[in-house]
Design a protein around this motif. Sequence first.
Motif, PDB file in Angstrom:
ATOM      1  N   MET A 117       0.823  -1.203   0.000  1.00  0.00           N
ATOM      2  CA  MET A 117       0.000   0.000   0.000  1.00  0.00           C
ATOM      3  C   MET A 117       0.858   1.255   0.000  1.00  0.00           C
ATOM      4  O   MET A 117       0.625   2.181  -0.784  1.00  0.00           O
ATOM      5  CB  MET A 117      -0.891  -0.025   1.229  1.00  0.00           C
ATOM      6  N   VAL A 118       1.888   1.283   0.865  1.00  0.00           N
ATOM      7  CA  VAL A 118       2.737   2.475   0.928  1.00  0.00           C
ATOM      8  C   VAL A 118       3.438   2.685  -0.414  1.00  0.00           C
ATOM      9  O   VAL A 118       3.461   3.791  -0.953  1.00  0.00           O
ATOM     10  CB  VAL A 118       3.759   2.350   2.079  1.00  0.00           C
ATOM     11  N   LEU A 140       0.980   3.893  -3.053  1.00  0.00           N
ATOM     12  CA  LEU A 140       0.587   5.282  -2.829  1.00  0.00           C
ATOM     13  C   LEU A 140       1.662   6.245  -3.289  1.00  0.00           C
ATOM     14  O   LEU A 140       1.370   7.335  -3.766  1.00  0.00           O
ATOM     15  CB  LEU A 140       0.319   5.506  -1.351  1.00  0.00           C
ATOM     16  N   LEU A 141       2.919   5.812  -3.122  1.00  0.00           N
ATOM     17  CA  LEU A 141       3.999   6.703  -3.513  1.00  0.00           C
ATOM     18  C   LEU A 141       4.140   6.754  -5.029  1.00  0.00           C
ATOM     19  O   LEU A 141       4.402   7.803  -5.604  1.00  0.00           O
ATOM     20  CB  LEU A 141       5.311   6.247  -2.871  1.00  0.00           C
ATOM     21  N   PRO A 167      -0.003   8.332  -6.670  1.00  0.00           N
ATOM     22  CA  PRO A 167      -0.697   9.068  -5.602  1.00  0.00           C
ATOM     23  C   PRO A 167      -2.201   9.196  -5.857  1.00  0.00           C
ATOM     24  O   PRO A 167      -2.963   9.426  -4.932  1.00  0.00           O
ATOM     25  CB  PRO A 167      -0.035  10.442  -5.627  1.00  0.00           C
TER      26      PRO A 167
END
Lengths: 304, 288
Positions: free
Chosen positions: B272-273, B276-277, B280
């Motif tokens: 997930m991180v 997201l990066l 976005p």
Amino acid sequence: VTRLAPTLPTDRWRLADTLLWLFPIACFFAFPDHLVLGSQVMITALFALSLDLILGYAGIVSLGHAAFFGLGAYTAGLLAVHGWGEPLTGLACAAAVAAAAGFATSFLVIRGRDLAQLMITLGIGQLLFEAANKASSVTGGVDGMPDVPVWKLAGVFGFDLAGETAFWYSAAVTFLGFLLARRIVHSPVGRRLIVVFTVGAALAGVAGALLAQTTQFVGLDVLGFQRSASVLIMLALGGTGRLYGAFFGAGLFMLMQDYLARQNPFYWELWIGLLLVAVVLFGRGGVLGGIDVIRERLARRRAP
Amino acid sequence: MVAAFLTVLFDGVAYGSLLFVISVGMSVTMGLMNFINLAHGAFAMFGGYLAIWLMTQWGFPFAATLPAVMVAFALVGVVVERVLYRRVSRMGPLDQVLFTIGLAFMATAAMTWRWGSSQQNVALPAVLTGQVHVLGLGLGAYRMFLIAVVVAITIALQLLVRRTRFGAQLRAAVDHRDAAAGLGIPINHLFSLTFALGSALAALGGALGIEVLGLDPSFAFKYVVYFLLVVVVGGEGSIFGGAVAAVALGVFDVVGKYYIPRVGAFLIYALMVVLLLVFPRGLFGRRR
């Protein structure tokens, strides 16, 4: 975007500041049987204060602030378990680890907008929680680390059940943390998001280390989502962007929790829910915001 | 070996389908109003409890509870949106987070008070229990039913969004709210309807999910991270993106927990991180 507090108070120490800081000393003599709760409140207040830097001054809504608290707690706990139980250097190491993590993640966090920031902070928090959960050979996993051997403070004052050492130690560290936060928000450096975020993370790490040292226990809950959510709630209750809001919020929250949860956990959840909804709908700015409104009205009435 | 893997994969798809039904409403309201609703899981939880109540107290058959739950929560959604959410949807993200966490706390307390903190069980009709053998694979009958229901719902939603006037207005509003409002599209009305539909689907997901996700008062908080994940990875406001993200998440989670239990949920959050990066706006998010 740098968002500043609605009103920047002057950086002068007033009588009110002194009176507020005399309050914990008064509590020590007034409630000698509740010293453990007292130090928990102060540790939580320091944690809320660290979030206030990030939320109230840098304008970042974080749902994963417990990540830094937990890093600090595990750093202090692991140091003590592996043979170095000296409290002050433990705090310093915890601050350094949390600051490093804060600095590294600040670049990821300040990139996005509201929802992305929310999710990245939440993701980092959950990531660390799961890491600590799975690395049970190091962290003790779900069972945590019981009986962390913390040495005597300055070689003299031991952390005992009565909690006197813990109380004064927490009070002193929280006070120093407050002075640092105050210094930061009143200086030009305080307008740089990365600096504020890093200092916020470091203070959260110190709070976590304090909890680990004074309770001699580190559990998985130091990293939990519940902790991130409740510190956000406390700060909203007390009022964001004012430093002292963290203290009012943490005090109110912890005392209510202590009283209500002892009766029935159900009451606690119901009341905290109602309180949150009420604060958002009617009480913008929390307790301190409410006091400001009342003071303004009084001043207006007094003016001709 | 292969058969075992396919069975686990199938379970993952069923789990992902449930995540999709519950979170699709959240995705659309977020895309439409930028409204962060952390109480969305509470709607799913209420749906589950209402289904239990209808079946145990009133003797509803399982098949009849599902539409009943949907209708009930479409109405509840309209009321909640009018009375509470309309006031909050124009506030900042912090207020929205606090307000909806407050609602979720109250929901948890209310369900603990009424039902206690233990897990609820649902009595499924005999047709939906046991296994069905397809090409030599033993697949859970209930999970097949789940996937079928979710596929039907997804097709219906796509038709609604692509082929109707309501759908055209919705797409316009998600793409650019102010321009759509300028053209005379009634945004508030649209938000109301979308919120009602999203609530109904979340409640349906909660009722369908008792067997798979479990049901106790902690439900409202336990799964909200997963719902948010679906919304953010799929892209706010994108139904297709949400479906892909939900199924991928379900498969990843189930397969990960089955084959590498030592890593478990860690993988999901790391993914997930990173996602997201890199994206976005989500995998299928609109560009602004």
